[in-house]
Design an enzyme around this catalytic site. Structure first.
Site, PDB file in Angstrom:
ATOM      1  N   GLU A 302       1.150  -1.615   0.218  1.00 59.86           N
ATOM      2  CA  GLU A 302      -0.576  -0.305  -0.274  1.00 59.86           C
ATOM      3  C   GLU A 302       1.136   1.566  -0.013  1.00 59.86           C
ATOM      4  O   GLU A 302       0.836   1.950  -0.899  1.00 59.86           O
ATOM      5  CB  GLU A 302      -0.852   0.210   1.300  1.00 59.86           C
ATOM      6  CG  GLU A 302      -1.858   1.348   1.765  1.00 59.86           C
ATOM      7  CD  GLU A 302      -3.156   0.553   0.771  1.00 59.86           C
ATOM      8  OE1 GLU A 302      -2.477   1.759  -0.543  1.00 59.86           O
ATOM      9  OE2 GLU A 302      -3.785   0.452   0.531  1.00 59.86           O
ATOM     10  N   ASP A 306       1.388   3.913  -2.701  1.00 55.23           N
ATOM     11  CA  ASP A 306       0.919   5.308  -2.743  1.00 55.23           C
ATOM     12  C   ASP A 306       1.626   6.583  -2.798  1.00 55.23           C
ATOM     13  O   ASP A 306       1.832   6.965  -3.350  1.00 55.23           O
ATOM     14  CB  ASP A 306       0.319   5.739  -1.458  1.00 55.23           C
ATOM     15  CG  ASP A 306      -1.488   4.828  -0.966  1.00 55.23           C
ATOM     16  OD1 ASP A 306      -1.595   4.384  -2.378  1.00 55.23           O
ATOM     17  OD2 ASP A 306      -1.379   4.853   0.584  1.00 55.23           O
ATOM     18  N   SER A 554      -6.710   1.702  -4.369  1.00 53.65           N
ATOM     19  CA  SER A 554      -5.642   2.297  -3.936  1.00 53.65           C
ATOM     20  C   SER A 554      -5.056   2.862  -4.289  1.00 53.65           C
ATOM     21  O   SER A 554      -4.549   3.861  -4.701  1.00 53.65           O
ATOM     22  CB  SER A 554      -5.478   1.083  -3.075  1.00 53.65           C
ATOM     23  OG  SER A 554      -5.389   0.773  -1.949  1.00 53.65           O
ATOM     24  N   ASP A 597     -15.303  10.485 -19.945  1.00 54.81           N
ATOM     25  CA  ASP A 597     -16.798   9.430 -19.694  1.00 54.81           C
ATOM     26  C   ASP A 597     -15.895   7.698 -19.471  1.00 54.81           C
ATOM     27  O   ASP A 597     -16.034   7.865 -20.671  1.00 54.81           O
ATOM     28  CB  ASP A 597     -18.130  10.476 -20.613  1.00 54.81           C
ATOM     29  CG  ASP A 597     -19.179   9.159 -19.437  1.00 54.81           C
ATOM     30  OD1 ASP A 597     -19.471   9.082 -18.751  1.00 54.81           O
ATOM     31  OD2 ASP A 597     -20.299   9.993 -20.308  1.00 54.81           O
ATOM     32  N   VAL A 598     -16.626   7.645 -18.980  1.00 52.91           N
ATOM     33  CA  VAL A 598     -16.481   6.024 -18.919  1.00 52.91           C
ATOM     34  C   VAL A 598     -17.413   5.329 -18.863  1.00 52.91           C
ATOM     35  O   VAL A 598     -18.463   5.651 -18.175  1.00 52.91           O
ATOM     36  CB  VAL A 598     -15.358   5.540 -17.956  1.00 52.91           C
ATOM     37  CG1 VAL A 598     -15.026   3.771 -17.821  1.00 52.91           C
ATOM     38  CG2 VAL A 598     -13.788   6.456 -17.612  1.00 52.91           C
ATOM     39  N   GLY A 616     -22.805   9.489 -19.073  1.00 58.45           N
ATOM     40  CA  GLY A 616     -23.044  10.666 -17.909  1.00 58.45           C
ATOM     41  C   GLY A 616     -22.419   9.841 -16.255  1.00 58.45           C
ATOM     42  O   GLY A 616     -21.732   9.195 -16.689  1.00 58.45           O
ATOM     43  N   ASP A 618     -22.256   7.612 -13.851  1.00 58.30           N
ATOM     44  CA  ASP A 618     -22.801   6.381 -13.119  1.00 58.30           C
ATOM     45  C   ASP A 618     -21.973   5.742 -11.334  1.00 58.30           C
ATOM     46  O   ASP A 618     -20.624   6.301 -11.089  1.00 58.30           O
ATOM     47  CB  ASP A 618     -22.221   5.606 -14.184  1.00 58.30           C
ATOM     48  CG  ASP A 618     -20.912   5.028 -14.385  1.00 58.30           C
ATOM     49  OD1 ASP A 618     -20.214   4.679 -13.921  1.00 58.30           O
ATOM     50  OD2 ASP A 618     -20.479   5.463 -15.408  1.00 58.30           O
TER      51      ASP A 618
END
Length: 639
Positions: A302, A306, A554, A597-598, A616, A618
């Site tokens: 982690e 990061d 993450s 947009d995906v 849009g 979701d």
């Protein structure tokens, strides 16, 4: 935003506040409708027993906190960007002197010596150790002992009363009707307390598909291997910071999660040479340090992820603050971190809950024995956290109290980002809800995450580059469906903020989920998440001396945080302030089209295919992924 901080969906506690007359001049202040699942009445509490009575005073203006935040965060507001100081926030929300004196005088009038009464430093809480007999007389109630199926005992009452002149100054009293002790959790066992968030396997954590041997540097391979150059290409992040002394970016880690400097340098040598010789600026909170006693992906994955990507994308010119929180013995929770960056939070609405939060100095010995960090740390302009809970792991009171603090950070101009979760519509570990509110692998009810459901944070979901796609295509990404699924859905605790109502209503009207209403919050009135998304698949990360492929939201949160940090840099360079709480801005009509947009993919969980990514907003990818050039242009045009 104009949304309530209180729980409003009855999955959890059945507690209602009433104002019905009873035994004048007293009125019922709170009354519980039923004993929560798993608990049973055992006996009357002994009259001579002592209990710590805590009276939460009404916070001045707390009911308007979303309006104050909206005033400085909406692009159409005349006060956009005019953030508050910590002192202004304290003065605005502290209970009035009248409330303090009125309640204290009432206690004295009822036979409690003034030296027994303690008022918290922020004046938000009055504490007094009191016998059960005294408390029952004071509150016109009866205290009972309740026993959980696990054997845990809890002191509570069915209802309690306050004089009308006192009740207007009091939010609630503890112990009373609330069962803030956690109900039974996963597979009938007690869930991990919040302070265990850094432990391997607890909460949201990245996943790996194993190590890789070759060094990958080609943009043509971004569907298989994500490196910093892929992210810069995907999101148009071509920018060299120029106001680094004014700017700040913070990444929060919870011990025993820790980065290895050798891993950071290994990554820098291959993918980000301007980080050679660099390390994050370590800020220790409650004894936190980058431990090296335990190593491997479950301890280093982690933090390595990061910092390697967060630091790379803001370049070596911009210092990155590492908030290393909690020691190896006690650990830490989000509340412990919030205590450190805002001293007033240490006692806000009664302070931390030590059934959940770490207590310092370590009361049991062997851990950090210094004082608890309260207001000792300056918050960065952007703070990214890749950890998270299931909303149902925590009580509504606990989450509402913490959520209010995120609103205060937004008022101060801080952008707070949280990962949305890695298990689709299920909770961490693929646990879903049962009809009685418990969580299990066989549950069928969607299980949202927290703090992503708090309306005052920005929740970040995950995408991936489509198989065989290249970063040069118009939209090469879809919802992440390799190894992890983007967390998303609808809160069971928090109401929908007005800033996202238009976007979410459009989704519900045009793409209504085809599921029975008893397995998801179909009211159309609840906070929806995530807000945005970023790539969360196939990251090349140096972990414990070798490169690994890493997946998860993450990945998405620190990448998004780096992008917003660079936007802050551009604003600070021309004398403007930080972007602060971004949600009202990014959902506004002015920012339409500023995210990519995906529209492909879904987020399975709880025995379903989850929700679908659509045109849009979701509940899989939010508004989409950042388009840095468009976002930069729009934010530079704002005051």
């Amino acid at each position: 935003m104009r949304c309530s901080l209180t729980a409003f969906v009855a999955i959890s506690l059945a507690v209602v506040s009433l104002a019905e007359p009873a035994l004048s001049p007293y009125n019922v202040h709170e009354k519980r409708g039923a004993i929560p699942t798993g608990w049973s009445h055992t006996r009357r509490h002994k009259s001579a027993a002592t209990i710590p009575l805590r009276i939460a005073l009404k916070q001045s203006n707390i009911e308007s906190i979303d309006e104050y935040l909206y005033d400085v965060s909406h692009p159409e507001s005349a006060n956009y960007g005019k953030h508050w100081t910590a002192g202004e926030i304290s003065r605005k929300f502290s209970p009035s002197e009248e409330s303090v004196s009125t309640v204290r005088d009432w206690l004295v009038e009822n036979g409690l010596a003034s030296e027994r009464i303690r008022v918290s430093s922020t004046k938000g809480w009055i504490n007094v150790n009191i016998t059960v007999e005294e408390a029952e007389r004071l509150l016109n109630t009866e205290y009972n002992v309740y026993t959980h199926v696990s054997g845990q005992e809890h002191v509570a009452c069915e209802a309690y009363h306050l004089p009308e002149r006192i009740s207007t100054h009091v939010d609630f009293v503890l112990p009373s009707v609330n069962f803030d002790a956690k109900l039974k959790g996963r597979s009938g066992s007690q869930p991990e307390p919040a302070r265990a968030i850094g432990q391997p396997g607890v909460g949201i954590s990245p996943k790996t598909a194993g190590s890789i041997s070759q060094i990958v540097t080609e943009l043509e391979q971004c569907d298989q291997y994500i490196t910093p150059i892929c992210l810069r290409a995907l999101y148009g992040l071509v920018y060299e910071p120029v106001a680094t002394e004014k700017n700040s970016y913070g990444i929060v880690e919870y011990t025993p999660q820790a980065y290895l400097q050798s891993d950071l340098q290994m990554f820098a040598m291959n993918y980000s040479t301007d980080l050679l010789g660099k390390e994050p600026v370590m800020v220790s909170i409650d004894g936190g340090y980058a431990q090296t006693e335990y190593q491997g992906f479950q301890y280093n994955g982690e933090s390595d992820l990061d910092l390697q990507y967060g630091m790379s994308l803001v370049t070596g010119k911009q210092n990155v603050t590492l908030y290393q929180t909690g020691d190896m013995v006690e650990g830490a929770s989000f509340n412990n971190f919030l205590d450190a960056i805002d001293g007033s939070y240490c006692t806000f609405e009664g302070g931390d809950d030590y059934t959940q939060d770490a207590q310092y100095p370590d009361p049991y010995g062997g851990g950090y024995e210094g004082p608890e960090d309260c207001g000792t740390v300056t918050p960065a302009y952007v703070i990214s956290t890749s950890y998270g809970y299931n909303e149902a792991d925590l009580t509504p009171f606990y989450t509402a109290r913490q959520c209010a603090e995120y609103a205060k950070l937004g008022l101060m101009g801080v952008t707070v980002l949280y990962s949305s979760g890695d298990d689709g519509v299920a909770g961490n570990g693929n646990y879903c809800l049962n009809p009685d509110g418990t969580q299990s692998p066989t549950g069928m009810i969607f299980n949202p995450s927290f703090p992503g459901t708090c309306p005052y944070v920005t929740s970040v979901g995950a995408t991936m580059v489509k198989p065989n796609a290249t970063v040069f295509q118009a939209q090469p990404e879809m919802a992440c469906m390799e190894v992890i699924y983007s967390g998303g859905g609808f809160s069971n605790y928090f109401a929908m903020p007005s800033y996202q109502k238009t976007a979410v209503d459009y989704y519900l009207q045009n793409y209504p989920p085809n599921y029975p209403p008893n397995i998801w919050n179909s009211t159309g009135m609840s906070r929806a998440f995530p807000d945005i998304s970023a790539n969360g698949a196939n990251y090349v990360v140096a972990v414990d001396g070798q490169f690994a492929l890493v997946y998860g939201t993450s990945c998405s949160s620190p990448v998004s945080g780096a992008i917003f940090t660079m936007i802050n840099d551009a604003r600070l360079a021309i004398g403007k302030g930080p972007i602060g709480f971004i949600n009202p801005t990014i959902y506004s009509a002015d920012f339409a089209g500023a995210f990519n947009d995906v529209t492909e993919g879904s987020n399975p969980g709880c025995g379903t295919e989850g929700y679908n990514a659509t045109a849009g907003w979701d509940p899989v990818t939010g508004l989409g992924t950042p388009n840095f050039p468009k976002l930069l242009e729009k934010w530079l045009a704002l005051p």
